[in-house]
Enzyme design. Structure first.
Site, short mmCIF file in Angstrom:
data_model
loop_
_atom_site.label_atom_id
_atom_site.label_comp_id
_atom_site.label_asym_id
_atom_site.label_seq_id
_atom_site.Cartn_x
_atom_site.Cartn_y
_atom_site.Cartn_z
CB CYS A 138 -0.92 -0.02 1.22
SG CYS A 138 -1.98 1.42 1.33
CB CYS A 141 -0.79 2.56 4.01
SG CYS A 141 -2.24 1.92 3.22
CG ASP A 142 2.95 1.03 4.51
OD1 ASP A 142 2.45 1.50 5.55
OD2 ASP A 142 2.73 -0.14 4.13
#
Ligand code: NAP
Length: 312
Positions: A138, A141-142
């Site tokens: 992701c 997200c990261d």
């Protein structure tokens, strides 16, 4: 979050991604009682998607922002939303009985399956070990953990190329490892990425292992699929986008899946079980997009109303 009022509904929508949220909006706007059940936060794969520039009405929008807009639309006519990982769906006479992994039981006259797909694992040594320590699925997200770093993206589809491009806004350099001699991504996505000075493509190359020290990823081992030559490439993170698999385990005993596990429907989104419909990525379908999931959801929401009306 909409408050859950009951356990028996006209319609239960399993999965609150774009398809499920649209089906819930149409069905609740037709005055049906509707529950959306999801094992996590609403939005589905939108939450793993950075920029979306092919959903009508938005020149560009971040996946999580679109999820929020859709959730507000989906619940405005009274649809409920609850957390629940569905374990099993059973047909008991005219009623559909849904059991979650916490043992909660819900019943409905009709069900819309909208569970989508999950990202496929690469299946190489080091992947599980370094998951969350440099291995990610992701970018949105990261990505922020890798400011000014070198990242590897594995895959050659729309997700790999688009999420790789998103990562160049944070990382110094993104190397995309493609197992064949060409990408699978749409031409417009490819063209844009090829012009991105921070993106590099290495073709005919597979990852055989993800390596690291005690704490985190330090690189990958590779093999050239044409020459057989092996190598090692240093990197601070590895983002994996190698396709997706249907999330259909709870429905495997219903006899509505094809050989690869996707749900078979007709053009009205009906499965072969009366009162069970399916929408979006989980379907055996030609195109998996936010726009197609939303279209499916609109059809299913309307067809559910028609089905229940005919049952009266
Ligand atoms: P995908 O289209 O199935 O592409 C998967 C990619 O991963 C392919 O390049 C495939 O290579 C590669 N791959 C598979 N297994 C691999 C392995 N073991 N090692 C290395 N590479 C491997 O999956 P996706 O990109 O996740 O997209 C899924 C669906 O969503 C598609 O229908 C896509 O069009 C859609 N989508 C659309 C958009 C958009 O329209 N903006 C954005 C994201 C996703 P091969 O080509 O050799 O099979």
């Amino acid at each position: 979050m909409a408050e859950i009022k009951q356990t028996n509904y006209d319609v239960i929508v399993i999965g609150a991604g774009p398809g499920g949220m649209t089906a819930a909006m149409y069905a609740s706007r037709a005055n049906l009682s509707v529950l959306m059940l999801d094992r996590g936060i609403y939005g589905g794969n939108l939450n793993n998607t950075a920029e979306i520039e092919n959903y009508t009405g938005f020149k560009s929008i971040m996946g999580p922002d679109l999820a929020k807009e859709m959730y507000e639309g989906a619940t405005q006519f009274g649809a409920d939303y609850a957390y629940g990982a569905v374990e099993k769906v059973e047909v008991v006479g005219e009623v559909k009985q849904i059991t979650t992994d916490m043992g909660d039981v819900f019943t409905a006259k009709a069900v819309v399956i909208a569970t989508g797909s999950s990202q496929r694992k690469l299946g190489v040594p080091g992947e599980a070990e370094f998951s969350g320590r440099g291995v990610s699925y992701c970018a949105v997200c990261d990505g922020a953990f890798f400011k000014n770093k070198h990242l590897i993206v594995v895959g050659g589809g729309d997700s790999a190329v688009e999420e790789g491009a998103f990562l160049t806004q944070l990382a110094d350099k993104v190397t995309v490892l493609v197992r064949r001699d060409q990408l699978r991504a749409q031409p417009i996505v490819q063209d844009k990425a090829m012009q991105n000075p921070k993106m590099e493509f290495v073709f005919n190359t597979s990852v055989t292992e993800i390596v690291g020290d005690d704490m985190k990823v330090t690189g990958v081992k590779t093999v050239n699929n044409v020459t057989g030559e092996t190598g090692e490439l240093a990197a601070d993170g590895v983002f994996i986008y190698v396709g997706s698999d249907p999330m259909t385990a709870p429905f495997k005993d219903l006899g509505i899946l094809n050989a690869k596990g996707w749900v078979e429907t007709d053009a009205t989104m009906a499965t072969k079980i009366p009162g069970i419909f399916a929408v979006g990525d989980v379907r055996d379908t030609l195109l998996r997009q936010v726009a197609t999931a939303v279209g499916d959801g609109a059809i299913a929401g309307q067809q559910v109303f028609k089905y229940l009306d005919e049952q009266k």
